[in-house]
Design a protein around this motif. Structure first.
Motif, PDB file in Angstrom:
ATOM      1  N   PHE A 139      -7.208  -5.866   0.031  1.00  0.00           N
ATOM      2  CA  PHE A 139      -6.442  -4.689  -0.696  1.00  0.00           C
ATOM      3  C   PHE A 139      -6.139  -4.968  -2.051  1.00  0.00           C
ATOM      4  CE2 PHE A 139      -3.379  -5.451   2.436  1.00  0.00           C
ATOM      5  CZ  PHE A 139      -2.304  -5.628   1.789  1.00  0.00           C
TER       6      PHE A 139
ATOM      7  N   LEU B  18       0.939  -1.040  -0.065  1.00  0.00           N
ATOM      8  CA  LEU B  18      -0.107   0.112   0.028  1.00  0.00           C
ATOM      9  C   LEU B  18       0.988   1.171   0.121  1.00  0.00           C
ATOM     10  CD1 LEU B  18      -2.741  -1.032   2.477  1.00  0.00           C
ATOM     11  CD2 LEU B  18      -3.081  -0.711   0.214  1.00  0.00           C
TER      12      LEU B  18
ATOM     13  N   ASN C  65     -10.253  -1.659  -1.516  1.00  0.00           N
ATOM     14  CA  ASN C  65      -9.763  -1.724  -0.162  1.00  0.00           C
ATOM     15  C   ASN C  65     -11.057  -2.254   0.714  1.00  0.00           C
ATOM     16  OD1 ASN C  65      -8.769  -1.753   2.542  1.00  0.00           O
ATOM     17  ND2 ASN C  65      -7.090  -0.447   1.882  1.00  0.00           N
TER      18      ASN C  65
END
Length: 796
Positions: A272, A192, A263
């Motif tokens: 995610f 992420l 997500n």
């Protein structure tokens, strides 16, 4: 009959017992729909952002955690027959309702009144509403308040509010004016936070508890340096549901991409993913002059090099919350790039009388395929006795491959062509694996002990072949062909101890790293085998004068290990008169870094002043050697460097809609070193400055302009020119903040170029490189629980 009656009665009793057992079991597992409202006790005003936590009555296990909405209402589902509910809000007395149950699956709590807590109200009134920065030993902590967490902004927009941090329109993050910042989430790397992804846009401000800013890392972190570390700490009661964004981008030179980020959060899972596809072109103008001062001959070259690529990427990962104290993460990413490098360079040879006697062109056709794979497994446990009592294990693997072929065709324009066509073939594979274990234990709220270990494995194979066109066919050139094997293993262990009171603290750390480095040129059997162990101490201290002023100081020892392409002696023959190559005999450079800083915050102004000194041994410099008008650049370890400097950065909002961010850096250094009996001792100074102005033109339209200047710099063999350039951007929010339209211009005046000059007794070299102006237009749409997602035109 009596026996039969008794058996029948027994079976009936057994069935009845089973019926009640099943009924109780079903009732215990049924989903209980709970709702209610929270108000202020005296005024009966609805309270927003009250934390509501549900516990299983018998075990005290946390079942659910949410906050009330604007009207003070809350609603959730709980899988339990009896529950306890706790209501807490900063400045109010905590209230807990116990052993709540309902005959049906609906439980209406009704109205819950919270009374003001006179003991803590004055203490926390500001923290409840506004974000604040507090100072720790080796870091600054930006606590996210309601003024930002309730706005629905993304993590990238939130970072813009952190002192010393800047995020431009394209999503590029810098710390104290420097890029190359390492982003962590909950203290660990994450896809992420990957520099090449847009996934930070799917994290909204309401999910973030705090952001930690680390500019001078302690021994806890690996000794290889970065521009700094930003650690995003997420709330444990993250907002549940689906967040996501879709982005469509275009630009000139051609830069087109389509991306989707998703997500999904539930009680136990956080899933995610990201998918993207695109095409872009990266042209670069180059100009080189190679002059032989012995015979006064010159080779001039000028051309445009392209690096065009189609790219595809996919990210998938999940966090599984085993219980409130334990979480496991599994994620992976796959990317594939198809490269095309059509480039043309014009050459001319000038004799000693100044006449052009030969002209020719060199055309390059290059094709390559680059697969990239990353996968990671992480486990973190938070011990119940303290929120900072943690154990974290992570295992990360990376693979990068390249299969490339290049054909160089020379065509005479004037005079006789003296060069043959050439062909190169490259088979490249790299595997990188990192295993890390960290443990942190606080004692009595003022002492903290940390320890851990990291093991890094890096294996590379680069099979490179150059062939010359001879006798109607391509024949391998043994002087330029080889298979380079590279292996580096680094084992590091560390321990730190800290003592920290409200106003003062000190942190001591020690790290030991053992490095095993092996290189081999298979065809010529040139081998380099190194094994060395190094000690890296660190000391950090801080003193808080008041809520606005803090002083910090630190010392750390750092290492810079030569990169793969610093060691790999393969020759880049794109321009066969300006060649870059590596040096397998390079040793690492070591730096003792000292830093003292002061941070001052008053109102809308935050300033950071730092004075630093860095002493480096084994300094790596790139040296040019000259033969037959060919300039070959190769890195060498050249002596020592002493650098002393001052750095100032500030963030100020003179008006509600205007934010100014400025950085200035002055560095005075002295160099001592020799190369082949030639002394390179000299002293010089360099400075740079960067100013960014952000303006909220109207409610939904933001504008940004950045200007940057870097002074002329003296190098070991010559000079590097100054450069002055500017970037600008616009961002317009629409669709109630869910849509974002962005436009940016990089290098508005096409002035971001570098000119390098090398002055030596026997030769003179001039080179110029220019990327040019880039225009980018993008649209992003955020959906789900979050509002506006951030657009990032920068892919990596």
């Amino acid at each position: 009959m009596t026996i039969q009656y008794k058996l029948t009665a027994f079976y009936k009793a057994l069935l009845l017992l089973l019926f009640f057992a099943v009924k109780i079991s079903i009732s215990a597992q049924a989903s209980l729909n709970v709702s209610g409202k929270v108000v202020e006790a005296s005024s009966k005003t609805p309270l927003e952002f009250v934390t509501v936590v549900a516990y299983e009555a018998d075990t005290d296990n946390i079942l659910m955690g949410i906050t009330t909405d604007e009207a003070g209402n809350f609603a959730f589902k709980a899988n339990a027959s009896r529950i306890d509910i706790e209501f807490s809000f900063i400045g109010f007395e905590t209230q807990k309702l116990k052993s709540l149950k309902a005959n049906t699956n609906v439980l209406d709590i009704g109205v819950v009144s919270l009374s003001s807590d006179s003991k803590t109200l004055d203490l926390v009134e500001v923290r409840a509403e506004r974000s604040q920065t507090e100072f720790k030993l080796d870091k600054r902590v930006f606590n996210v308040g309601q003024d930002l967490s309730s706005t629905g902004t993304s993590a990238l927009e939130l970072l813009n509010n952190v002192p010393s941090v800047n995020v431009n329109i394209e999503g590029e993050i810098s710390l104290r004016g420097s890029s190359g910042v390492q982003i962590l989430i909950n203290g660990k790397p994450s896809v992420l936070a990957d520099d090449g992804s847009n996934a930070l846009g799917s994290i909204t401000a309401d999910m973030i508890e705090k952001i930690e800013v680390i500019t001078n890392p302690s021994a806890k972190y690996e000794a290889e340096g970065t521009a700094g570390i930003l650690n995003i700490v997420l709330k444990k009661e993250e907002r549940k549901g689906m967040n996501g964004s879709v982005s469509l981008n275009t630009g000139f030179p051609y830069n087109h991409s389509l991306g989707l980020s998703l997500n999904r959060r539930t009680e136990k899972w956080n899933l995610f993913s990201q998918m993207g596809v695109g095409y872009r072109e990266l042209p670069r103008f180059r100009n080189n002059i190679n002059t032989n001062l012995i015979d006064n001959t010159t080779i001039n070259s000028e051309g445009i090099e392209y690096r065009n690529e189609n790219f595809y990427n996919f990210i998938l990962g999940t966090d599984y919350y085993i219980n409130p104290q334990n979480v496991i993460t599994l994620s992976g990413s796959f990317a594939y790039e198809i490269e095309d490098q059509p480039s043309d360079t014009d050459f001319e040879f000038v004799n000693s009388e100044g006449d052009i006697t030969r002209r020719w062109t060199r055309e390059e056709v290059t094709n390559a395929g680059n697969p990239k794979i990353q996968y990671e497994l992480q486990y973190k446990t938070d011990f119940k006795d303290h929120e900072d009592h943690d154990l974290l294990f992570s295992a990360i693997g990376n693979y990068f491959g390249k299969q490339q072929s290049s054909e160089f065709t020379n065509t005479a324009i004037l005079g006789v062509l003296q060069f043959t066509d050439q062909l190169t073939e490259t088979q490249f594979q790299e595997g990188k694996y990192t295993f890390k274990l960290d443990y942190s234990k606080p004692y009595k709220d003022v002492w903290t002990f940390e320890t851990g270990a990291q093991y890094l494995i890096n294996n590379v194979g680069n099979d490179f072949e150059v062939s010359n066109f001879e006798g109607g066919e391509f024949v391998a050139d043994p002087s330029l062909t080889n298979n380079f094997i590279y292996q580096q293993n680094v084992l590091g262990v560390y321990a730190t101890g800290a003592y920290e009171e409200d106003r003062w603290g000190v942190k001591l750390g020690a790290r030991v790293e053992n490095t095993y480095l092996y290189t081999l040129l298979e065809d010529t059997n040139e081998e380099n085998d190194q094994n060395f162990t190094n000690f890296f101490p660190s000391v950090h201290t801080s003193f808080k004068l008041n809520e606005r002023t803090s002083f910090q100081g630190g010392y750390s020892r750092r290492i810079f290990r030569p990169r793969l392409w610093d060691l790999n002696p393969f020759f880049n023959i794109r321009n066969n008169f300006s060649v870059r190559t590596g040096n397998p005999d390079l040793l690492p450079e070591f730096t003792d870094s000292y830093e003292v800083g002061a941070i001052y915050i008053i109102g809308e102004l935050s300033t950071n002043l730092n004075v630093f000194h860095r002493y480096t041994t084994g300094k790596i410099e790139r040296i040019s050697t000259f033969e037959n008008n060919v300039n070959t650049v190769r890195p060498y370890n050249l002596g020592t460097s002493n650098a002393t400097g001052v750095e100032v950065n500030a963030k100020y909002s003179p008006l509600k809609k205007v934010t100014l961010t400025g950085d200035a850096n002055y560095n005075y250094f002295s160099r001592q070193g020799t190369f082949e009996t030639q002394s390179f001792d000299f002293q010089a100074g360099i400075w740079s400055t960067k100013v960014t102005c952000k303006v909220k033109v109207i409610k939904f339209l933001d504008a940004e302009v950045t200007g940057q200047y870097e002074s002329r710099e003296q190098t070991v063999q010559g000079t590097m020119s100054a450069q002055l350039f500017a970037d600008a951007g616009l961002r317009y929010k629409m669709m109630n903040g869910k849509g974002v339209l962005s436009f940016s211009v990089r290098d508005i005046f096409r002035s971001r170029f570098r000119e390098n000059e090398t002055f030596q007794d026997e030769f003179y070299i001039y080179s110029k490189s220019l990327r040019g102006r880039f225009l980018t237009l993008g649209f992003s749409y955020g959906f789900g629980k979050g509002d506006a997602m951030e657009y990032s035109g920068r892919r990596r």
